[in-house]
Motif scaffolding. Structure first.
Motif, mmCIF file in Angstrom:
data_model
loop_
_atom_site.group_PDB
_atom_site.id
_atom_site.type_symbol
_atom_site.label_atom_id
_atom_site.label_comp_id
_atom_site.label_asym_id
_atom_site.label_seq_id
_atom_site.Cartn_x
_atom_site.Cartn_y
_atom_site.Cartn_z
ATOM 1 N N GLU A 35 32.039 38.296 55.693
ATOM 2 C CA GLU A 35 32.386 40.305 55.119
ATOM 3 C C GLU A 35 32.370 40.339 53.796
ATOM 4 O O GLU A 35 32.345 41.308 53.414
ATOM 5 N N VAL A 36 34.235 39.503 53.927
ATOM 6 C CA VAL A 36 34.355 40.642 53.468
ATOM 7 C C VAL A 36 34.445 39.795 51.253
ATOM 8 O O VAL A 36 33.841 40.721 50.507
ATOM 9 N N ARG A 37 33.948 38.367 51.681
ATOM 10 C CA ARG A 37 33.645 38.021 50.179
ATOM 11 C C ARG A 37 32.182 38.691 50.009
ATOM 12 O O ARG A 37 32.271 39.120 49.034
ATOM 13 N N ALA A 94 29.986 29.405 34.508
ATOM 14 C CA ALA A 94 30.793 30.453 33.581
ATOM 15 C C ALA A 94 32.299 30.792 34.602
ATOM 16 O O ALA A 94 32.774 31.929 33.476
ATOM 17 N N ILE A 95 32.436 29.783 35.520
ATOM 18 C CA ILE A 95 34.412 30.773 36.622
ATOM 19 C C ILE A 95 34.144 29.617 36.746
ATOM 20 O O ILE A 95 34.248 28.327 36.491
ATOM 21 N N SER A 104 40.179 31.674 46.901
ATOM 22 C CA SER A 104 40.904 31.946 45.361
ATOM 23 C C SER A 104 40.015 33.014 44.362
ATOM 24 O O SER A 104 39.947 32.271 43.325
ATOM 25 N N TYR A 105 38.789 33.266 45.230
ATOM 26 C CA TYR A 105 37.759 33.632 44.436
ATOM 27 C C TYR A 105 38.261 35.374 44.069
ATOM 28 O O TYR A 105 37.456 35.479 42.746
ATOM 29 N N CYS A 132 45.226 40.157 45.471
ATOM 30 C CA CYS A 132 44.588 40.817 45.533
ATOM 31 C C CYS A 132 45.229 41.234 43.691
ATOM 32 O O CYS A 132 46.598 40.663 43.800
ATOM 33 N N ASP A 133 44.656 41.516 43.478
ATOM 34 C CA ASP A 133 45.792 42.339 41.425
ATOM 35 C C ASP A 133 47.014 42.611 41.499
ATOM 36 O O ASP A 133 47.646 42.803 41.078
#
Length: 274
Positions: A35-37, A94-95, A104-105, A132-133
């Motif tokens: 769900e978070v993803r 592309a990632i 790690s996404y 988190c950033d």
């Protein structure tokens, strides 16, 4: 979609993802993982969303993996094939491959993700917070790796992320001892960006997120985030070359034209993200 273990809301350019198992201190489950993803990727695709906030319901952020999940691993009911990676999406060329694993996404998401760490963040909960950033913490927040006290190791990339944030020696201290780190110590270590009283935490995070959403180019944020994470794999000359190339692209963007115009015209910005 309907969510079982999280809450998901969007308002004024900000998406808030709330881990929602307060009776279990938001212990992590496979359902919560999916769900978070889903919510984070939904917010990333939504042009109306500029910033994502991740927090926990009740008095905890995330107490780590749910004990039922850990018990399943121990008794073999949680099947894992050697070398398998679970919970990942189809590979995207592309990632970077580094940012496509189970947890790690977050760095591959183009929008800033701010962790509002409202309480204990332990084990897997601490891992999630590190991806988190930025992290803003409540004074009641406590960080603990927990792995060594469970007979486990530095899992899910924390052995890479934690030294990046606080340095080699401090990372080993937290990993080997599994000791509790208060919000104030986390601030001194550089593990969190800001510390607030419990009732002021979410308002402070939302105020910061609104400033980004209203006054900053979303295109600039996306490119800068990608630059910072990619630079960790580059030489200085490679990072300079990337910056030079991206600057030329920025000069041709709508957001650059708007950035100059709103400054000269002394009016609020109206960035398109293009």
């Amino acid at each position: 979609m309907a969510y079982e273990h999280i809450m998901f809301e969007k308002n004024d350019g900000i998406a808030i993802v709330t881990l929602n198992r307060p009776d279990k201190l938001n212990a992590w489950t496979r359902i919560m993982e999916r769900e978070v993803r889903n919510a984070v990727e939904d917010a990333d695709k939504d042009d109306g969303i500029r910033v994502i906030v991740l927090t926990g319901a009740g008095r905890g952020f995330c107490a780590g993996a749910d004990m039922d999940l850990l018990s399943g691993i121990e008794d073999g009911s949680e099947k894992r094939e050697p070398g398998a990676v679970y919970g990942t999406e189809p590979y995207n060329v592309a990632i970077r491959a580094d940012f496509q694993t189970q947890y790690s996404y977050f760095p591959s998401i183009s929008k800033p993700i701010i962790g509002a760490i409202n309480g204990p963040a332990a084990g897997l909960g601490m891992v999630i917070s590190l991806y988190c950033d930025m992290r803003f913490a409540s004074r009641e927040a406590v960080f603990m790796t927990a792995f060594a006290k469970r007979g486990l190791i530095a899992e899910h990339g924390i052995s890479w992320m934690l030294p990046q944030l606080i340095g080699h020696s401090a990372a080993l201290d937290l990993l080997l001892s599994s000791r509790k780190v208060t919000a104030e110590e986390a601030l001194r270590l550089g593990l969190v960006n800001q510390v607030h009283d419990a009732d002021a935490l979410l308002p402070a995070v939302i105020a910061y997120a609104k400033d980004l959403a209203n006054n900053v180019s979303p295109r600039s944020m996306a490119v800068m985030k990608r630059q910072v994470y990619t630079a960790q794999f580059q030489t200085l000359s490679e990072a300079v070359a990337t910056g030079n190339e991206e600057m030329l692209k920025s000069f041709a963007s709508e957001d650059f034209k708007e950035g100059v115009a709103h400054f000269l015209e002394k009016r609020p910005a109206n960035f398109s993200g293009k």
